[in-house]
Write a protein that holds these residues in place. Structure first.
Motif, PDB file in Angstrom:
ATOM      1  N   LEU A  12       0.829  -1.210   0.000  1.00 44.30           N
ATOM      2  CA  LEU A  12       0.000   0.000   0.000  1.00 44.30           C
ATOM      3  C   LEU A  12       0.863   1.260   0.000  1.00 44.30           C
ATOM      4  O   LEU A  12       0.520   2.254  -0.666  1.00 44.30           O
ATOM      5  N   ARG A  13       1.972   1.228   0.727  1.00 41.98           N
ATOM      6  CA  ARG A  13       2.862   2.399   0.717  1.00 41.98           C
ATOM      7  C   ARG A  13       3.436   2.644  -0.669  1.00 41.98           C
ATOM      8  O   ARG A  13       3.526   3.794  -1.121  1.00 41.98           O
ATOM      9  N   LEU A  14       3.815   1.573  -1.365  1.00 42.86           N
ATOM     10  CA  LEU A  14       4.338   1.734  -2.722  1.00 42.86           C
ATOM     11  C   LEU A  14       3.262   2.295  -3.639  1.00 42.86           C
ATOM     12  O   LEU A  14       3.516   3.215  -4.433  1.00 42.86           O
ATOM     13  N   LEU A  15       2.035   1.775  -3.539  1.00 44.05           N
ATOM     14  CA  LEU A  15       0.957   2.282  -4.395  1.00 44.05           C
ATOM     15  C   LEU A  15       0.616   3.732  -4.068  1.00 44.05           C
ATOM     16  O   LEU A  15       0.169   4.478  -4.948  1.00 44.05           O
ATOM     17  N   THR A  16       0.812   4.136  -2.824  1.00 45.53           N
ATOM     18  CA  THR A  16       0.586   5.542  -2.474  1.00 45.53           C
ATOM     19  C   THR A  16       1.514   6.434  -3.281  1.00 45.53           C
ATOM     20  O   THR A  16       1.090   7.443  -3.856  1.00 45.53           O
TER      21      THR A  16
END
Length: 308
Positions: A165-169
């Motif tokens: 999720l952090r990468l997709l953010t």
């Protein structure tokens, strides 16, 4: 022991040495921050809160050895340490370019299909730091579908899920790659309903990024999440509440900019559209109550929704 085994061992020693140096720097930096805080430092990040100057980073030769190590070993413990060190190195902008030019992005991206969750997690963390670079994003975007699969298959609230999720953010800050994440919208909304506060905040960062893109509006409004209205409550964590309100305000703005072309018969009664854009009595009551919230930013977002 053959030469390939000795090469891996030497590279592993480099990895461990670099990782140890980084940890020592983090401990020293943490101590300095604690001393300043005790002395009443001014609000805001301290001047040396960022990594040390680029002259202290790993050189291209050491980074090349790390990348070769990832390709040469099947040992998950060595893979983890190599990925951690590459991730730490990617905190320096100069290294973000070097790692890309050495072909490191494809090597790290290839680890996303590894069967060991910790290896995938560390690969996602490395790509997350590397994605702070537009040219790197152009290469990392080919792994978005795999990242979404990792998020969906990972245990709920796990470090692996949060790393994805952090990468997709980061990858959703611009609208360039939003279309690659459309199919995962139901998954994100499920995590929003079922996840812990930490997971909810990270999911909302992605959803807020989506909500500023008019091309994503219909996809978001069609999604079904009956529990969404429960987030708009005075007792909800402030970070969650503010992001949920921003998400709703952005969507309402996009709907109003559609000039009446968005027909309600396209949406089911348990869709986000009916929760946010129709005359939902419960949602209206929630917003009225939030007008008395003590946080100014929360009240500003409520007013945005009510005046659109």
């Amino acid at each position: 022991m053959g030469e390939p085994r000795r090469t891996v061992a030497r590279a592993a020693a480099i990895v461990l040495g670099a990782g140890a140096c980084y940890c020592l720097w983090r401990l020293a930096a943490g101590g300095r921050r604690g001393q300043r805080a005790a002395a009443g430092a001014a609000r805001g990040p301290p001047s040396d809160n960022s990594p040390p100057a680029s002259t202290h980073t790993m050189d291209a030769d050491a980074l090349q050895k790390l990348i070769h190590l990832l390709q040469a070993t099947d040992d998950p413990l060595i893979q983890e340490q190599a990925l951690i060190t590459l991730s730490n190195s990617a905190a320096f902008s100069v290294n973000q370019d070097i790692i890309r030019n050495l072909g490191g992005l494809s090597v790290i991206g290839g680890m996303l299909s590894d069967c060991v969750p910790k290896v995938k997690e560390k690969a996602l963390n490395a790509l997350n730091n590397l994605s702070m670079n537009i040219k790197n994003q152009e290469e990392i975007q080919v792994y978005i579908t795999q990242v979404c699969r990792n998020i969906e298959s990972a245990p709920l609230n796990s470090d692996l899920q949060l790393a994805g999720l952090r990468l997709l953010t980061n990858m959703s800050v611009t609208t360039d790659y939003h279309h690659k994440m459309i199919n995962s919208i139901p998954c994100f909304l499920h995590l929003l309903s079922e996840g812990t506060e930490r997971t909810q905040i990270q999911v909302l960062k992605v959803l807020v990024n989506f909500s500023v893109n008019p091309a994503m509006t219909r996809h978001l409004l069609r999604a079904q999440v009956p529990s969404l209205v429960l987030l708009f409550d005075n007792c909800i964590n402030r970070d969650i509440l503010l992001r949920a309100l921003t998400f709703a305000a952005n969507l309402k703005k996009n709907v109003n900019n559609e000039d009446g072309t968005m027909m309600q018969d396209q949406y089911s009664e348990d869709s986000i559209f009916f929760t946010l854009c129709r005359d939902s009595t419960l949602f209206a009551q929630k917003l009225a109550s939030l007008l008395h919230h003590p946080d100014t930013e929360v009240k500003e977002q409520v007013v945005r929704i009510l005046t659109q």
